[in-house]
Design a protein around this motif. Structure first.
Motif, mmCIF file in Angstrom:
data_model
loop_
_atom_site.group_PDB
_atom_site.id
_atom_site.type_symbol
_atom_site.label_atom_id
_atom_site.label_comp_id
_atom_site.label_asym_id
_atom_site.label_seq_id
_atom_site.Cartn_x
_atom_site.Cartn_y
_atom_site.Cartn_z
ATOM 1 N N ILE A 8 -8.582 0.624 -9.092
ATOM 2 C CA ILE A 8 -7.937 1.304 -7.978
ATOM 3 C C ILE A 8 -7.632 2.750 -8.327
ATOM 4 O O ILE A 8 -7.771 3.655 -7.495
ATOM 5 C CB ILE A 8 -6.650 0.558 -7.550
ATOM 6 C CG1 ILE A 8 -6.131 1.107 -6.225
ATOM 7 C CG2 ILE A 8 -5.578 0.637 -8.610
ATOM 8 C CD1 ILE A 8 -6.985 0.796 -5.049
ATOM 9 N N GLU A 93 -2.438 3.512 5.393
ATOM 10 C CA GLU A 93 -3.311 2.692 6.232
ATOM 11 C C GLU A 93 -4.089 3.625 7.153
ATOM 12 O O GLU A 93 -3.572 4.655 7.588
ATOM 13 C CB GLU A 93 -2.439 1.741 7.061
ATOM 14 C CG GLU A 93 -3.120 0.486 7.537
ATOM 15 C CD GLU A 93 -2.113 -0.514 8.096
ATOM 16 O OE1 GLU A 93 -1.833 -1.523 7.422
ATOM 17 O OE2 GLU A 93 -1.591 -0.272 9.203
ATOM 18 N N ASP A 126 -8.540 4.789 -0.619
ATOM 19 C CA ASP A 126 -9.516 3.813 -1.074
ATOM 20 C C ASP A 126 -9.701 2.770 0.028
ATOM 21 O O ASP A 126 -8.927 2.739 1.003
ATOM 22 C CB ASP A 126 -9.060 3.157 -2.383
ATOM 23 C CG ASP A 126 -7.719 2.464 -2.225
ATOM 24 O OD1 ASP A 126 -7.720 1.300 -1.782
ATOM 25 O OD2 ASP A 126 -6.680 3.065 -2.528
ATOM 26 N N SER A 128 -9.042 -0.258 0.340
ATOM 27 C CA SER A 128 -7.977 -1.227 0.597
ATOM 28 C C SER A 128 -7.050 -0.773 1.716
ATOM 29 O O SER A 128 -6.295 -1.580 2.272
ATOM 30 C CB SER A 128 -7.155 -1.468 -0.675
ATOM 31 O OG SER A 128 -6.389 -0.320 -1.013
ATOM 32 N N LYS A 129 -7.110 0.516 2.078
ATOM 33 C CA LYS A 129 -6.224 1.048 3.118
ATOM 34 C C LYS A 129 -6.831 0.946 4.518
ATOM 35 O O LYS A 129 -6.169 1.287 5.501
ATOM 36 C CB LYS A 129 -5.905 2.523 2.824
ATOM 37 C CG LYS A 129 -5.356 2.791 1.426
ATOM 38 C CD LYS A 129 -4.041 2.103 1.194
ATOM 39 C CE LYS A 129 -3.535 2.284 -0.225
ATOM 40 N NZ LYS A 129 -3.298 3.688 -0.586
ATOM 41 N N ASN A 228 -14.405 4.954 -4.303
ATOM 42 C CA ASN A 228 -14.704 3.632 -4.851
ATOM 43 C C ASN A 228 -14.675 3.705 -6.373
ATOM 44 O O ASN A 228 -14.926 4.751 -6.974
ATOM 45 C CB ASN A 228 -16.076 3.140 -4.376
ATOM 46 C CG ASN A 228 -16.148 3.028 -2.865
ATOM 47 O OD1 ASN A 228 -15.469 2.218 -2.259
ATOM 48 N ND2 ASN A 228 -16.985 3.865 -2.252
#
Length: 262
Positions: A8, A93, A126, A128-129, A228
């Motif tokens: 991450i 987000e 990234d 994941s958001k 990434n």
């Protein structure tokens, strides 16, 4: 890049590294707050120290200002520079339309002021958001301390009339005490799970007495850089409607990793 960095952190680093390519000599740059933004500040500092780039930074928090000065960036206030060429900041987000939830670091008010005082806002994140709809991440709302429990009750009452899946609101704490923003305000985190109409919610939230600002950043982001762990990035430009995939060089900049405690 050191092997001990987590995937991450590698993703955060490459998004930050790619984003600073948008910065040109002489620019006035808004400096975001948070762990991903901290990588960006350090990358900019490297350009200042090693390449002689001249930039003026406007920080969105005291901790970002401290870091920027530490790495050699000239920091001024927004009142001193008046307007910015671009702002680079992270997000908690983002949705397909590049609408954001921000404020996990507690700097949403300064971040929104700085972002809207910029010709361009670049968001670094990234994968994941990314969400289909905003709301998984708790929505921060900055409120004044006076009567905050009344403000909280008014917010909860309002939430019963809008399309969200959750309606719980909690006071953000720093240990056993309320968390305070740089302006001395409190933050209420709204656990909504899914926001059907972000524009409507943002409007009604800011009409409640005691609310200073909310963490919905709508139609503000121009470019999103998604990093990434393998060193690739995706650059989405909402204005041009383009999506580009690139690779960032992970070699070099070892001094960035030695003291980044974020």
């Amino acid at each position: 890049m050191p092997a001990e960095l987590s995937p991450i952190d590698k993703a955060k680093y490459v998004s930050a590294r790619r984003a600073v390519d948008f910065v040109e000599d002489g620019m006035r740059v808004g400096l975001g707050t948070g762990s991903t933004a901290a990588w960006m500040v350090r990358c900019l500092g490297e350009l200042v120290r090693e390449d002689g780039m001249m930039i003026t930074g406007v920080a969105t928090s005291t901790r970002t200002a401290d870091l920027a000065r530490e790495v050699g960036i000239t920091v001024k206030t927004l009142d001193e520079v008046r307007w910015l060429d671009l702002t680079i900041d992270g997000a908690d987000e983002f949705d397909p339309n590049l609408n954001l939830i921000k404020g996990g670091g507690g700097a949403l008010l300064h971040e929104k002021i700085v972002a809207t005082a910029s010709d361009q806002m670049i968001v670094i994140a990234d994968l994941s958001k990314e969400v289909d709809r905003l709301g998984t991440f708790p929505l921060p709302v900055e409120v004044i301390p006076f009567g905050w429990q009344t403000t909280k009750a008014l917010i909860e009452e309002m939430l019963s009339n809008v399309e969200v899946l959750g309606r719980a609101a909690s006071l953000r704490l720093n240990g056993s005490e309320p968390f305070r923003t740089d302006e001395g305000n409190f933050i209420l985190d709204l656990h909504l799970r899914r926001i059907s109409n972000p524009a409507q919610l943002s409007l009604v939230l800011n009409q409640i007495p005691g609310v200073v600002e909310n963490g919905l950043f709508l139609d503000i982001c121009d470019i999103l850089v998604i990093g990434n762990a393998d060193g690739t990035v995706e650059v989405r430009d909402i204005n041009n409607g383009t999506v580009e995939h690139e690779r960032v060089d992970l070699v070099g900049g070892e001094n960035l990793f030695a003291d980044n405690g974020d």
